[in-house]
Write a protein that holds these residues in place. Structure first.
Motif, PDB file in Angstrom:
ATOM      1  N   ALA A 102       0.332  -1.590  -0.202  1.00 26.42           N
ATOM      2  CA  ALA A 102      -0.124   0.044  -0.786  1.00 26.42           C
ATOM      3  C   ALA A 102       1.084   1.533   0.204  1.00 26.42           C
ATOM      4  O   ALA A 102       0.417   2.267  -0.855  1.00 26.42           O
ATOM      5  N   ALA A 103       2.197   1.468   0.601  1.00 28.81           N
ATOM      6  CA  ALA A 103       3.093   2.653   0.275  1.00 28.81           C
ATOM      7  C   ALA A 103       3.894   2.636  -0.409  1.00 28.81           C
ATOM      8  O   ALA A 103       3.732   3.749  -0.657  1.00 28.81           O
ATOM      9  N   LEU A 104       3.580   1.819  -0.823  1.00 26.57           N
ATOM     10  CA  LEU A 104       4.713   0.763  -2.206  1.00 26.57           C
ATOM     11  C   LEU A 104       3.939   1.920  -3.435  1.00 26.57           C
ATOM     12  O   LEU A 104       4.544   2.771  -4.385  1.00 26.57           O
ATOM     13  N   LEU A 105       2.275   2.155  -3.374  1.00 27.50           N
ATOM     14  CA  LEU A 105       2.053   2.028  -4.338  1.00 27.50           C
ATOM     15  C   LEU A 105       1.028   3.601  -3.973  1.00 27.50           C
ATOM     16  O   LEU A 105       0.397   3.487  -4.748  1.00 27.50           O
ATOM     17  N   GLY A 178      -4.239 -13.202   0.483  1.00 25.27           N
ATOM     18  CA  GLY A 178      -4.991 -12.292   1.630  1.00 25.27           C
ATOM     19  C   GLY A 178      -4.476 -11.330   1.536  1.00 25.27           C
ATOM     20  O   GLY A 178      -4.433  -9.634   2.355  1.00 25.27           O
ATOM     21  N   VAL A 179      -2.876 -10.663   0.625  1.00 23.27           N
ATOM     22  CA  VAL A 179      -2.425  -9.480   1.180  1.00 23.27           C
ATOM     23  C   VAL A 179      -3.125  -8.445   0.108  1.00 23.27           C
ATOM     24  O   VAL A 179      -3.617  -7.205   0.612  1.00 23.27           O
ATOM     25  N   GLY A 180      -3.929  -8.658  -0.837  1.00 20.79           N
ATOM     26  CA  GLY A 180      -4.369  -7.730  -1.630  1.00 20.79           C
ATOM     27  C   GLY A 180      -5.244  -7.308  -1.088  1.00 20.79           C
ATOM     28  O   GLY A 180      -5.692  -6.082  -1.226  1.00 20.79           O
ATOM     29  N   TYR A 181      -6.564  -7.967   0.170  1.00 22.53           N
ATOM     30  CA  TYR A 181      -7.392  -7.147   0.599  1.00 22.53           C
ATOM     31  C   TYR A 181      -6.142  -6.329   2.147  1.00 22.53           C
ATOM     32  O   TYR A 181      -7.137  -5.150   1.618  1.00 22.53           O
ATOM     33  N   ALA A 182      -5.151  -6.926   2.449  1.00 21.16           N
ATOM     34  CA  ALA A 182      -5.030  -6.262   3.360  1.00 21.16           C
ATOM     35  C   ALA A 182      -4.394  -4.564   2.879  1.00 21.16           C
ATOM     36  O   ALA A 182      -4.268  -3.359   3.430  1.00 21.16           O
ATOM     37  N   THR A 224      -5.024  -0.910  11.487  1.00 23.02           N
ATOM     38  CA  THR A 224      -4.210  -1.766  11.943  1.00 23.02           C
ATOM     39  C   THR A 224      -5.185  -3.002  12.790  1.00 23.02           C
ATOM     40  O   THR A 224      -4.912  -4.293  12.791  1.00 23.02           O
ATOM     41  N   GLY A 225      -5.636  -2.237  13.262  1.00 27.84           N
ATOM     42  CA  GLY A 225      -6.096  -3.013  14.994  1.00 27.84           C
ATOM     43  C   GLY A 225      -7.853  -3.620  14.337  1.00 27.84           C
ATOM     44  O   GLY A 225      -7.758  -4.331  14.310  1.00 27.84           O
ATOM     45  N   PHE A 226      -8.832  -3.298  12.844  1.00 28.28           N
ATOM     46  CA  PHE A 226      -9.195  -3.268  12.338  1.00 28.28           C
ATOM     47  C   PHE A 226      -8.937  -4.764  11.552  1.00 28.28           C
ATOM     48  O   PHE A 226      -9.808  -5.927  11.808  1.00 28.28           O
ATOM     49  N   LEU A 227      -7.718  -5.184  10.660  1.00 30.91           N
ATOM     50  CA  LEU A 227      -7.275  -5.963  10.280  1.00 30.91           C
ATOM     51  C   LEU A 227      -7.299  -6.806  10.642  1.00 30.91           C
ATOM     52  O   LEU A 227      -6.848  -8.094  10.514  1.00 30.91           O
ATOM     53  N   ALA A 228      -6.041  -6.411  12.011  1.00 30.50           N
ATOM     54  CA  ALA A 228      -5.965  -7.804  13.511  1.00 30.50           C
ATOM     55  C   ALA A 228      -7.182  -8.430  13.974  1.00 30.50           C
ATOM     56  O   ALA A 228      -7.241  -9.266  14.239  1.00 30.50           O
ATOM     57  N   VAL A 229      -8.307  -7.358  14.425  1.00 35.19           N
ATOM     58  CA  VAL A 229      -9.333  -8.184  14.673  1.00 35.19           C
ATOM     59  C   VAL A 229      -9.863  -9.387  13.699  1.00 35.19           C
ATOM     60  O   VAL A 229     -10.407 -10.750  13.614  1.00 35.19           O
TER      61      VAL A 229
END
Length: 305
Positions: A102-105, A178-182, A224-229
């Motif tokens: 995400a940061a790279l793009l 799952g990487v694409g969703y994150a 980050t919290g949302f993705l972790a849960v």
């Protein structure tokens, strides 16, 4: 003691609006009760019986015997350990890679949309078809990966039928999916960061890496919290990739709790044990989610100076 103040009577318009609101939520509430609440209550009830799904008849009450049996079942304990290892590795790695891409793009450049699409496609692709292609790629007989290994002079590796490669292969597949969703979720969060913050940091002499760690990373903490849960809850329920890639083998080295529930309920017809394992999985998911949410809510508000 001061007397309680009575609520003012509701007008006819307010009563009509209230009835209209209940009518609007009634269909969804009924469906949720029918397809979620009722099966949940039924599963909890079955966990205290020796119910056999093959007969369909209600089993005899056995109390906590099914739960005690889980603690003495080496297969269940191994499945619980595999699930915990899967969660601990897959969820953080998926989030880190998603944030990295995400940061790279984040900066506009030609073809950015194509790269985002390529990363997101595995998430929306049918998991069964993707897993079958993945198993063919890892096949020791003509698989792409083993073709490269043997071409370099190494022996072929049974990625899906040997330890520890089988569990590693399942994890790699899940991370790839799952990487694409994150990445998409983090991209939305990075887009919402005010440009003035980055401009001020740039004027102060901060480079891209420093801006990322001092501004971007703290401001995407709620994401980050949302993705972790959600990631932990999803990882606890891993099943399809295990079923397609390894069927829980070799020697239960990739068997997860949900696959154990499937085996007990629909292969061996031990419905009581399967229901007890499902209740345990539900309780673990609730406990982990509550702990994560309490930790997230206790975070101090972020202040940028």
């Amino acid at each position: 003691m001061p007397s309680a103040v009575a609520a003012p009577p509701r007008s006819s318009l307010e009563r009509k609006e209230g009835r209209a609101g209940y009518a609007l939520i009634a269909p969804t509430s009924i469906l949720l009760a029918l397809f979620y609440l009722y099966p949940l209550v039924q599963t909890v009830g079955y966990s205290f019986t020796n119910w056999n799904p093959a007969t369909g008849a209600a089993g005899d009450f056995v109390g906590l015997a099914n739960f005690a049996g889980l603690l003495q079942d080496d297969e269940f304990l191994q499945a619980a350990g595999n699930t915990a290892l899967y969660v601990v590795i897959v969820v953080p790695v998926t989030m880190v890679l998603g944030l990295f891409f995400a940061a790279l793009l984040a900066q506009p450049f030609r073809g950015r949309g194509v790269y985002r699409a390529l990363l997101f496609v595995p998430y929306i692709a049918p998991i069964v078809g993707s897993a079958l292609i993945f198993s063919f790629i890892l096949s020791p007989l003509g698989g792409l990966v083993n073709g490269v290994i043997t071409g370099l002079g190494g022996p072929p590796i049974g990625f899906l039928n040997s330890e520890p490669w089988a569990l590693i292969s399942v994890m790699v597949f899940s991370i790839w999916q799952g990487v694409g969703y994150a990445m998409i979720i983090y991209s939305a969060a990075l887009t919402n960061i005010p440009a003035s913050y980055m401009e001020a940091a740039t004027l102060d002499g901060a480079g891209p890496i420093r801006r990322f760690f001092t501004i971007s990373l703290p401001l995407v903490a709620p994401t980050t919290g949302f993705l972790a849960v959600t990631g932990v809850i999803s990882a606890l329920q891993v099943f399809t990739q295990v079923y397609v890639l390894t069927q829980g083998g070799p020697l239960q080295s990739t068997e997860t709790i949900l696959y154990y529930i499937y085996q007990q309920g629909f292969v061996f017809f031990h419905g009581g044990s399967a229901s007890a394992a499902a209740v345990v999985l539900l309780l673990v998911g609730i406990i982990v989610a509550v702990i994560q949410l309490r930790f997230i809510n206790r975070r101090d508000p972020i202040e940028l100076t």
